[in-house]
Design a protein around this motif. Structure first.
Motif, PDB file in Angstrom:
ATOM      1  N   PHE B  11       0.832  -1.202   0.000  1.00  0.00           N
ATOM      2  CA  PHE B  11       0.000   0.000   0.000  1.00  0.00           C
ATOM      3  C   PHE B  11       0.871   1.260   0.000  1.00  0.00           C
ATOM      4  CE2 PHE B  11      -3.614   2.582   0.730  1.00  0.00           C
ATOM      5  CZ  PHE B  11      -4.718   1.794   0.460  1.00  0.00           C
ATOM      6  N   LEU B  12       1.912   1.237   0.842  1.00  0.00           N
ATOM      7  CA  LEU B  12       2.791   2.401   0.940  1.00  0.00           C
ATOM      8  C   LEU B  12       3.482   2.687  -0.405  1.00  0.00           C
ATOM      9  CD1 LEU B  12       4.427   2.040   4.456  1.00  0.00           C
ATOM     10  CD2 LEU B  12       3.059   3.951   3.643  1.00  0.00           C
ATOM     11  N   LYS B  13       3.923   1.627  -1.031  1.00  0.00           N
ATOM     12  CA  LYS B  13       4.612   1.791  -2.325  1.00  0.00           C
ATOM     13  C   LYS B  13       3.672   2.454  -3.331  1.00  0.00           C
ATOM     14  CE  LYS B  13       8.083  -1.878  -2.188  1.00  0.00           C
ATOM     15  NZ  LYS B  13       8.323  -3.294  -2.497  1.00  0.00           N
ATOM     16  N   ALA B  14       2.422   1.945  -3.325  1.00  0.00           N
ATOM     17  CA  ALA B  14       1.441   2.499  -4.275  1.00  0.00           C
ATOM     18  C   ALA B  14       1.223   3.987  -4.017  1.00  0.00           C
ATOM     19  CB  ALA B  14       0.139   1.711  -4.163  1.00  0.00           C
ATOM     20  N   THR B  15       1.147   4.317  -2.759  1.00  0.00           N
ATOM     21  CA  THR B  15       0.872   5.727  -2.443  1.00  0.00           C
ATOM     22  C   THR B  15       2.075   6.613  -2.792  1.00  0.00           C
ATOM     23  OG1 THR B  15       1.617   5.310  -0.191  1.00  0.00           O
ATOM     24  CG2 THR B  15      -0.755   5.229  -0.607  1.00  0.00           C
ATOM     25  N   LEU B  16       3.277   6.139  -2.527  1.00  0.00           N
ATOM     26  CA  LEU B  16       4.459   6.932  -2.856  1.00  0.00           C
ATOM     27  C   LEU B  16       4.501   7.230  -4.357  1.00  0.00           C
ATOM     28  CD1 LEU B  16       7.172   5.317  -0.582  1.00  0.00           C
ATOM     29  CD2 LEU B  16       6.535   7.724  -0.616  1.00  0.00           C
ATOM     30  N   THR B  18       1.994   7.437  -6.392  1.00  0.00           N
ATOM     31  CA  THR B  18       1.001   8.424  -6.825  1.00  0.00           C
ATOM     32  C   THR B  18       1.031   9.695  -5.979  1.00  0.00           C
ATOM     33  OG1 THR B  18      -0.594   7.405  -5.378  1.00  0.00           O
ATOM     34  CG2 THR B  18      -0.523   6.603  -7.647  1.00  0.00           C
ATOM     35  N   LEU B  19       1.740   9.605  -4.841  1.00  0.00           N
ATOM     36  CA  LEU B  19       1.848  10.773  -3.952  1.00  0.00           C
ATOM     37  C   LEU B  19       0.483  11.360  -3.629  1.00  0.00           C
ATOM     38  CD1 LEU B  19       5.010  12.586  -5.393  1.00  0.00           C
ATOM     39  CD2 LEU B  19       4.812  11.466  -3.186  1.00  0.00           C
ATOM     40  N   ARG B  20      -0.494  10.431  -3.359  1.00  0.00           N
ATOM     41  CA  ARG B  20      -1.802  10.966  -2.964  1.00  0.00           C
ATOM     42  C   ARG B  20      -1.825  11.085  -1.445  1.00  0.00           C
ATOM     43  NH1 ARG B  20      -5.879   7.486  -6.748  1.00  0.00           N
ATOM     44  NH2 ARG B  20      -5.125   8.275  -8.745  1.00  0.00           N
ATOM     45  N   LYS B  21      -1.691  12.309  -1.003  1.00  0.00           N
ATOM     46  CA  LYS B  21      -1.644  12.508   0.449  1.00  0.00           C
ATOM     47  C   LYS B  21      -2.912  11.990   1.118  1.00  0.00           C
ATOM     48  CE  LYS B  21       1.522  16.402   0.743  1.00  0.00           C
ATOM     49  NZ  LYS B  21       1.648  17.826   1.037  1.00  0.00           N
ATOM     50  N   LYS B  22      -4.017  12.208   0.431  1.00  0.00           N
ATOM     51  CA  LYS B  22      -5.280  11.798   1.047  1.00  0.00           C
ATOM     52  C   LYS B  22      -5.299  10.305   1.317  1.00  0.00           C
ATOM     53  CE  LYS B  22      -8.299  15.388  -0.817  1.00  0.00           C
ATOM     54  NZ  LYS B  22      -9.341  15.702  -1.786  1.00  0.00           N
ATOM     55  N   VAL B  23      -4.777   9.565   0.309  1.00  0.00           N
ATOM     56  CA  VAL B  23      -4.787   8.106   0.469  1.00  0.00           C
ATOM     57  C   VAL B  23      -3.887   7.701   1.627  1.00  0.00           C
ATOM     58  CG1 VAL B  23      -4.082   5.950  -0.611  1.00  0.00           C
ATOM     59  CG2 VAL B  23      -5.340   7.650  -1.925  1.00  0.00           C
ATOM     60  N   VAL B  25      -3.068   9.463   4.252  1.00  0.00           N
ATOM     61  CA  VAL B  25      -3.708   9.787   5.539  1.00  0.00           C
ATOM     62  C   VAL B  25      -4.805   8.759   5.852  1.00  0.00           C
ATOM     63  CG1 VAL B  25      -5.218  11.430   6.670  1.00  0.00           C
ATOM     64  CG2 VAL B  25      -3.160  12.238   5.512  1.00  0.00           C
ATOM     65  N   GLY B  26      -5.581   8.449   4.775  1.00  0.00           N
ATOM     66  CA  GLY B  26      -6.660   7.485   4.975  1.00  0.00           C
ATOM     67  C   GLY B  26      -6.136   6.131   5.450  1.00  0.00           C
ATOM     68  N   CYS B  27      -5.022   5.727   4.846  1.00  0.00           N
ATOM     69  CA  CYS B  27      -4.400   4.457   5.226  1.00  0.00           C
ATOM     70  C   CYS B  27      -3.950   4.476   6.671  1.00  0.00           C
ATOM     71  CB  CYS B  27      -3.200   4.215   4.294  1.00  0.00           C
ATOM     72  SG  CYS B  27      -2.110   2.889   4.864  1.00  0.00           S
ATOM     73  N   LEU B  31      -5.254   2.116   9.764  1.00  0.00           N
ATOM     74  CA  LEU B  31      -4.367   1.295  10.595  1.00  0.00           C
ATOM     75  C   LEU B  31      -4.543   1.597  12.069  1.00  0.00           C
ATOM     76  CD1 LEU B  31      -1.062   1.330   8.523  1.00  0.00           C
ATOM     77  CD2 LEU B  31      -2.405  -0.679   9.129  1.00  0.00           C
ATOM     78  N   ILE B  32      -4.621   2.923  12.379  1.00  0.00           N
ATOM     79  CA  ILE B  32      -4.783   3.298  13.789  1.00  0.00           C
ATOM     80  C   ILE B  32      -6.108   2.754  14.321  1.00  0.00           C
ATOM     81  CG2 ILE B  32      -5.100   5.242  15.358  1.00  0.00           C
ATOM     82  CD1 ILE B  32      -3.194   6.823  13.437  1.00  0.00           C
ATOM     83  N   PHE B  33      -7.138   2.932  13.496  1.00  0.00           N
ATOM     84  CA  PHE B  33      -8.464   2.448  13.904  1.00  0.00           C
ATOM     85  C   PHE B  33      -8.462   0.938  14.115  1.00  0.00           C
ATOM     86  CE2 PHE B  33     -12.912   2.125  14.336  1.00  0.00           C
ATOM     87  CZ  PHE B  33     -13.366   1.114  13.508  1.00  0.00           C
TER      88      PHE B  33
END
Lengths: 536, 536
Positions: B11-16, B18-23, B25-27, B31-33
């Motif tokens: 997941f982290l790789k995918a976000t890096l 695309t650099l989608r900050k929203k994603v 943060v959502g991730c 995880l915290i939840f």
């Protein structure tokens, strides 16, 4: 009778010879007196009793009086629940997230009557209903009936804790009357299985029915009446080894009822742990196992036990077709009819134990230095647990405790619902590796008296495990410690066709036959469940 | 855990990429939840509990409040009796008349601690005391504590009959407050093993502690308060398979207490009697026996059974030194270690029964046309009896039922007194040949589940009979019918030295060894008796 006749004849001859009328009269009087004593004695011990009738009418009277107290509240809770009853359905997965299967295994539900052929089902249901009604009639007790204490009643009385051994007496504690000023104070006590009497007479108090099943006590002086109420004795006159009588206690305008338990004191069944400060494992524990065709594995088990516990007794139940001798010090080998069965063998083995605790081990377990029986003894000695499971370690390193919780839910006349879930209730204080559950893995130590009280039903011929814990509900306090570990002889090799030894192959042929409906049919008929849900 | 890490990395790789900050943060939030949910779930199921502590303090509180109600009456009845305690002495003959021995057999008394060597007695007594205290601690329940209902209390509440399955809820029936006029009405409910909650909210009523172990309910309107009191739910939150919680219910100036039983519903253990209107004896009854060296007598027994019951199952426990095969249809032969023992063999045999009833027969009995098992089944089917004995007819014609009554008497810390007397309690209505007793002869039919619940203690190796019935006190309802008769193979011939067969001689050598103190030592330690009196 012959001796008596002889005696009489001799006596009569003697009297005729001496013609002593006084002696003759005296003899006649003795005989009449003796006959009266004998008759009285015989008739007292031959009273005919229908105990069940008395108990039934006593409880009926109580239900009617209890109903008056409860306006707008349904007092028959069981009936209320039955109207709703449990529904036989699995659960849908609540949260749809990754790894849901791992974290939240799905609950499946089984309608248990489907274990029977459709053509036979009706007969089964009729007989099941009849057997269950008989069971309920035998199990019911006045001690379980709902009783509600009236408010603002001048009556003081014990609501719980009054017990008497059969055919004995006790002073009833806590009776009192706290009325306002009246010219005459009167209370009435009545019972069905016993009588009332006065153990000490108090002045200025009138008592009628002393020694009867109903007693009236009255006085113009309230303190005198209350003093007399401290000396009321209840005597159980109608024998029953385990029941309860209902005492009705009333005064003008107010009624109360309380239970007197009538029961033989159940003797304890204690074991002498033997002298010494440490736990003497051989004196406290017997190992029980069942074997079938796997003598090689059995020998491995025995040798592994002997490395750590050289003098512990090992009881082996064996239903192999051609039993081989299993010998050695402290080994007891029992031969059963061929294929008598799994639970039959387990029940046999535990029936022979003469120590306080019994450790169940399967015949393909291997003891290691992690198999510290002392830990199991310690928790059983220090808590109210009756059975504590350990952990079984597979060759792969995977270690299982098979902890389950079991609950039952009222389902009405059709039967209750049985729910089995992976998991446990809570951790035990002082034993951080141990939890309380309702069922555990097949490696456990148990109090011999308790495990025999539950037993392994020999009707379960081939497979069975949780059935034992279901039978134990409400009787055994079950725990599980994951730090007492036994190893499981390799199963992986045995499961591959080319990896099986000849004995493994023979074993598999008998052990894993086509699935049968036996387990569910027993849950349905024997335990009166209508539904079983499970997430394992 | 490995799968989760992999998931996160991907997941982290995918976000890096695309650099989608929203994603991102959502991730993180997910995880915290998820971690919070997981932590909450784990901590809830891993609560550490010391159940015993809670129960102890709850009962202590009750004892203190109970003591206040009882002025001038000793409320601890057991202590009162213990101070007096039973005395270990026989009875003197009351009436000195002819045939007194026949009519009034003398009662003898035995001081049971004398079964031990003087040098070992002290150790035995210390261990016995420790085991008994542990047993008592495990057996005690809040449901047995004495509770007295106050007089003139405005509180209305259930005094008996409130039960809940573990970790479930019930509406408490019968709660009420019947105060006189007040500006504010307040009641408090508190418990130790569960919480209170409101199942329906009523207007104008204030509740604090909803969902807690103490709940306060108040209102200015009495009818509203009473309506709310009809919707109070108790939920057991601390698991125990069989215990009781004490609910304290109070209002200004008044207190009450009542018990809520917390127990798994004990599942019934029913048997299918099979179709048909008549009693199918083979489906309902299994015959159990133990044999030792007397194969000739055993064969006679089997043949006599087969004349009347050709398909009834016969279970034979055999601890002979060189066991011979015993074969035939419906015969199950179990081989035990040599001389394992009498009660061990009995316990083995009953452990294998798969029918509703089991008939015990000695291996030297002979069935005749008077051995009508149907009569025994009939009384067991129609009454609450768990065991019914028959009669054994000797060659002389003398027929014995060996009826005894057994009672126990409180003896304080040293142990109770055990009293065994010839005789019975009363005749059973509807069965003029049958009576209720506490012990019977060694020819009886019993409910399989009940007789296994009591069991035959395998510690009794050579002799034993009444011990089984002593263990069964308070558990089994015992009866005796003198019209079901089995014959006893000749004993007279066997008792004369020249009349014994070889097997008889061998049998006698093992069966009648020098008397031992085993029986009395078990009564002393195992059952915690200090004295035994008997007139047989």
């Amino acid at each position: 009778m012959t001796k008596t006749r002889c005696f009489v004849t001799t006596f009569l001859k003697a009297t005729l010879r001496t013609l002593r009328k006084k002696v003759l009269v005296g003899c006649l009087l003795t005989l009449i007196f003796g006959a009266a004593v004998l008759h009285h004695w015989i008739s007292n011990t031959s009273s005919v009793v229908n105990v069940q009738q008395r108990l039934d009418s006593s409880m009926e009277k109580l239900r009617h009086s209890g109903a008056q107290h409860l306006d707008n509240v349904s007092y028959n809770l069981k009936q209320a629940t039955a109207r709703n009853g449990c529904v036989c359905e699995g659960e849908k997965r609540g949260v749809n997230m990754p790894f849901a299967d791992l974290l939240f295994p799905v609950v499946s539900a089984e309608d248990l009557k489907l274990a029977f052929e459709a053509s036979k089902l009706q007969g089964v249901q009729e007989r099941r209903k009849a057997e269950f009604q008989n069971f309920r009639k035998r199990a019911q007790s006045a001690a379980d009936v709902l009783i509600v204490a009236e408010a603002n009643s001048p009556l003081q009385y014990p609501t719980q804790g009054v017990e008497v051994r059969p055919k004995t007496s006790i002073v009833i504690p806590g009776l009192g009357l706290k009325h306002k000023s009246r010219s005459l104070y009167l209370v009435i006590l009545s019972a069905s299985m016993g009588t009332f009497s006065i153990s000490n007479v108090v002045d200025k108090v009138q008592v009628t029915g002393n020694g009867q099943m109903q007693m009236n006590i009255s006085s113009r002086l309230l303190p005198a009446l209350n003093r007399q109420l401290g000396f009321i004795m209840y005597t159980n006159t109608i024998f029953h080894p385990n029941t309860a009588d209902i005492v009705h206690y009333s005064t003008d305008g107010f009624q109360a009822a309380f239970t007197v338990k009538i029961r033989h004191e159940v003797p304890p069944k204690l074991y002498d742990p033997g002298p010494g400060d440490e736990y003497n494992i051989s004196a406290l524990v017997t190992i029980a196992t069942k074997t079938f065709l796997r003598y090689d594995k059995l020998q491995d088990l025995i040798e592994s036990i002997r490395q750590f516990y050289p003098t512990i007794s090992i009881i082996i139940a064996d239903d192999s077709e051609h039993p081989k001798p299993v010998t050695g010090p402290y080994i007891e080998h029992y031969i059963m009819p061929f294929r008598k069965g799994w639970f039959a063998g387990r029940n046999l083995a535990i029936s022979q134990v003469t120590t306080k605790y019994v450790l169940w081990a399967d015949d393909d377990f291997i003891f290691t230095d992690k198999t510290r029986l002392e830990k199991m003894v310690k928790i059983l000695e220090s808590t109210t647990l009756d059975l504590v499971g350990g952990a079984v370690r597979e060759v792969t390193g995977y270690t299982a405790t098979y902890r389950h919780t079991i609950s039952t839910e009222d389902g009405g006349e059709e039967g209750d619902c049985l729910h089995m879930r992976q998991g446990f209730h809570h951790v035990i204080e002082g034993f951080p590796n141990c939890v309380v559950a309702d069922a555990v893995i097949n490696f456990f130590m148990a109090r011999t008296e308790k495990i025999r009280q539950v037993g392994f039903d020999p009707r379960l011929a081939r497979v069975g495990h949780l059935e034992f814990f279901v039978d134990g509900l409400g009787t055994m306090h079950v725990g599980s410690c994951d730090d007492v570990i036994v190893s499981h002889a390799s199963k992986i090799k045995g499961m591959l066709p080319f990896g099986q030894s000849k004995t493994d192959q023979a074993y598999s042929k008998f052990r894993y036959p086509a699935p049968s409906n036996l387990q569910n049919s027993l849950f349905y008929f024997k335990n009166h469940f209508k539904c079983k849900t499970s997430n394992s």
